[in-house]
Design an enzyme around this catalytic site. Structure first.
Site, PDB file in Angstrom:
ATOM      1  N   LYS A 247       5.297 -12.625  -2.737  1.00  0.00           N
ATOM      2  CA  LYS A 247       4.471 -11.439  -2.482  1.00  0.00           C
ATOM      3  C   LYS A 247       3.008 -11.778  -2.238  1.00  0.00           C
ATOM      4  O   LYS A 247       2.314 -11.024  -1.567  1.00  0.00           O
ATOM      5  CB  LYS A 247       4.605 -10.418  -3.625  1.00  0.00           C
ATOM      6  CG  LYS A 247       5.974  -9.764  -3.668  1.00  0.00           C
ATOM      7  CD  LYS A 247       5.961  -8.440  -4.407  1.00  0.00           C
ATOM      8  CE  LYS A 247       7.329  -7.756  -4.327  1.00  0.00           C
ATOM      9  NZ  LYS A 247       7.448  -6.589  -5.179  1.00  0.00           N
TER      10      LYS A 247
ATOM     11  N   LYS B  72      17.472 -10.584   1.289  1.00  0.00           N
ATOM     12  CA  LYS B  72      17.895  -9.567   0.323  1.00  0.00           C
ATOM     13  C   LYS B  72      17.664  -8.163   0.881  1.00  0.00           C
ATOM     14  O   LYS B  72      16.658  -7.923   1.538  1.00  0.00           O
ATOM     15  CB  LYS B  72      17.051  -9.805  -0.941  1.00  0.00           C
ATOM     16  CG  LYS B  72      17.255  -8.864  -2.078  1.00  0.00           C
ATOM     17  CD  LYS B  72      16.317  -9.216  -3.224  1.00  0.00           C
ATOM     18  CE  LYS B  72      15.106  -8.297  -3.230  1.00  0.00           C
ATOM     19  NZ  LYS B  72      14.816  -7.650  -4.510  1.00  0.00           N
TER      20      LYS B  72
ATOM     21  N   LYS C 137      13.630  -2.543  -0.475  1.00  0.00           N
ATOM     22  CA  LYS C 137      12.813  -1.384  -0.099  1.00  0.00           C
ATOM     23  C   LYS C 137      11.702  -1.779   0.834  1.00  0.00           C
ATOM     24  O   LYS C 137      11.209  -0.972   1.603  1.00  0.00           O
ATOM     25  CB  LYS C 137      12.077  -0.839  -1.322  1.00  0.00           C
ATOM     26  CG  LYS C 137      12.916  -0.252  -2.362  1.00  0.00           C
ATOM     27  CD  LYS C 137      12.005   0.029  -3.568  1.00  0.00           C
ATOM     28  CE  LYS C 137      12.859   0.358  -4.747  1.00  0.00           C
ATOM     29  NZ  LYS C 137      12.452  -0.346  -5.949  1.00  0.00           N
TER      30      LYS C 137
HETATM   31  P1  ADP Z   1      13.382  -3.867  -4.398  1.00  0.00           P
HETATM   32  O1  ADP Z   1      13.599  -5.358  -4.429  1.00  0.00           O
HETATM   33  O2  ADP Z   1      14.138  -3.198  -3.348  1.00  0.00           O
HETATM   34  O3  ADP Z   1      11.913  -3.516  -4.426  1.00  0.00           O
HETATM   35  P2  ADP Z   1      13.399  -3.481  -7.258  1.00  0.00           P
HETATM   36  O4  ADP Z   1      12.682  -4.781  -7.332  1.00  0.00           O
HETATM   37  O5  ADP Z   1      12.656  -2.285  -7.729  1.00  0.00           O
HETATM   38  O6  ADP Z   1      13.949  -3.313  -5.781  1.00  0.00           O
HETATM   39  O7  ADP Z   1      14.746  -3.625  -8.075  1.00  0.00           O
HETATM   40  C1  ADP Z   1      15.323  -2.708  -8.972  1.00  0.00           C
HETATM   41  C2  ADP Z   1      16.637  -3.270  -9.478  1.00  0.00           C
HETATM   42  O8  ADP Z   1      17.547  -3.419  -8.397  1.00  0.00           O
HETATM   43  C3  ADP Z   1      16.511  -4.668 -10.104  1.00  0.00           C
HETATM   44  O9  ADP Z   1      17.414  -4.774 -11.176  1.00  0.00           O
HETATM   45  C4  ADP Z   1      16.904  -5.581  -8.990  1.00  0.00           C
HETATM   46  O10 ADP Z   1      17.417  -6.809  -9.465  1.00  0.00           O
HETATM   47  C5  ADP Z   1      17.984  -4.773  -8.285  1.00  0.00           C
HETATM   48  N1  ADP Z   1      18.054  -5.110  -6.864  1.00  0.00           N
HETATM   49  C6  ADP Z   1      17.072  -4.966  -5.938  1.00  0.00           C
HETATM   50  N2  ADP Z   1      17.472  -5.366  -4.735  1.00  0.00           N
HETATM   51  C7  ADP Z   1      18.762  -5.793  -4.894  1.00  0.00           C
HETATM   52  C8  ADP Z   1      19.736  -6.322  -4.011  1.00  0.00           C
HETATM   53  N3  ADP Z   1      19.483  -6.492  -2.717  1.00  0.00           N
HETATM   54  N4  ADP Z   1      20.947  -6.649  -4.514  1.00  0.00           N
HETATM   55  C9  ADP Z   1      21.226  -6.465  -5.828  1.00  0.00           C
HETATM   56  N5  ADP Z   1      20.355  -5.977  -6.710  1.00  0.00           N
HETATM   57  C10 ADP Z   1      19.135  -5.630  -6.264  1.00  0.00           C
END
Ligand code: ADP
Ligand code: TRP
Length: 330
Positions: A110, A193, A196
């Site tokens: 990031k 991955k 969002k």
């Molecule tokens: P993002 O990465 O989309 O910003 P967050 O970091 O807020 O999402 O993640 C919230 C939860 O969802 C965490 O437990 C994270 O490990 C899980 N998570 C986020 N993206 C994925 C993904 N692509 N596959 C599986 N779990 C995910």
């Protein structure tokens, strides 16, 4: 066993969040004591819009409830309403090491090339996350694969604190990473991955996507020209195909092998419509509940406020003990 997990209220809930983490949260609330929260303080680590943060925090709470988090069973709150999170973070800042934080891949990703310009909050993000977990002496933390490194750091901080101050205050939290889709990949790139923050909306399925949008996104998802194999080994080197099979398995609550048993020999022309239909059926009730719930922001606020009150009471003994261990007069 005490379960705790959080999610940043930035952007929309997507299929990766749901299959990787939230589906497990929903299941665990029937089995043990659970706390779930919106990590709004963590959202300060990146540039943000205050009005949008307020709205996304309420919306993410509505999304979690729509996905099955029951505020009657679990403690659901937003982090900012429980000041003990920020307090414990400061206390743990004395224990966390610069070197540990500098090795975090999320910080490296990031901050990118502009490390000097990254916020202190982005650097210290995992210390706040450790505080979130240790404050409630949580034992199990259900998350997606990407959060494993942060939880290892929380364990290191807990162990060093206990050891340095001769206390047995913080149990070492276990990451709980389970299911067929612990790392859901982008629909456009099987090596990235689903997130969002991906600028391409076609890369992810949002929990708010309409039925026809889900169908379109699956139709356009990257795949390959081969048929599905009969064994998992046949998915080696086929990142996109593997991802779609895992998504199917997680959404249907079956093993990936069971998906292959059903579709072996068929191509994506047959598999994609079946996957789209499954996702539409699975997500529709969540989306409908979400749309109804988010109208009533006063009710959501009330739920979050009472969740925060419960959380603050649970946090107090640990926070007091941490101050005492450090020799701070209060
Ligand atoms: P993002 O990465 O989309 O910003 P967050 O970091 O807020 O999402 O993640 C919230 C939860 O969802 C965490 O437990 C994270 O490990 C899980 N998570 C986020 N993206 C994925 C993904 N692509 N596959 C599986 N779990 C995910
Ligand atoms: N960092 C987590 C994420 O991006 C969110 C989070 C904040 C969290 N605090 C936490 C997850 C404590 C588990 C426990 O997904």
């Amino acid at each position: 066993m005490r379960v705790l997990s959080g999610i940043q209220p930035t952007g929309n809930l997507h299929l990766g969040n749901y299959l990787g983490a939230i589906k497990n949260w929903v299941r665990m609330q029937d089995e043990c004591e659970c706390l779930f929260f919106l990590a709004d303080l963590h959202a300060l680590s990146m540039p943000h819009n205050p009005a949008q943060l307020t709205q996304s925090t309420r919306e993410m709470a509505a999304a979690l409830i729509a996905a099955g988090i029951d505020p009657g069973k679990s403690t659901l709150f937003n982090q900012a309403r429980v000041p003990a999170h920020a307090e414990l973070q400061w206390l743990l800042n004395g224990t966390a090491r610069m070197g540990w934080l500098g090795r975090m891949t999320q910080f490296k990703d990031k901050s990118g090339k502009n490390r000097e310009g990254a916020s202190i909050a982005l650097f210290a993000y995992p210390v706040l996350q450790a505080a979130d977990v240790l404050l409630y002496r949580a034992t199990h933390v259900p998350v997606g694969e990407d959060q494993k490194q942060h939880l290892e750091l929380a364990r290191d901080i807990a162990a060093k604190f206990n050891n340095d101050y001769g206390v047995d205050l913080f149990p070492l939290p276990e990451p709980y990473i389970t299911g067929a889709a612990t790392r859901v990949m982008s629909l456009r790139d099987g090596n990235a991955k689903m997130s969002k923050s991906d600028p391409s909306d076609g890369s992810r399925i949002n929990m708010t996507d309409a039925d026809d949008v889900i169908v379109q996104k699956i139709r356009k998802a990257k795949s390959d020209a081969d048929a599905l194999p009969s064994e998992l080994a046949g998915l080696g080197g086929r990142a996109e195909a593997h991802n779609l099979v895992n998504i199917y398995a997680a959404a249907a609550d079956i093993e990936p092998q069971a998906v292959l048993d059903q579709f072996a020999g068929q191509g994506f022309g047959a598999f994609k419509p079946a996957l789209a239909e499954l996702l539409v059926e699975r997500l529709r009730p969540i989306r409908d509940r979400f749309i109804a719930l988010k109208q009533d922001s006063a009710a959501i606020d009330q739920l979050l406020r009472s969740g925060a009150e419960k959380a603050a009471n649970m946090a107090k003994p640990t926070l007091d003990a941490a101050y005492r261990a450090l020799g701070l007069l209060r």
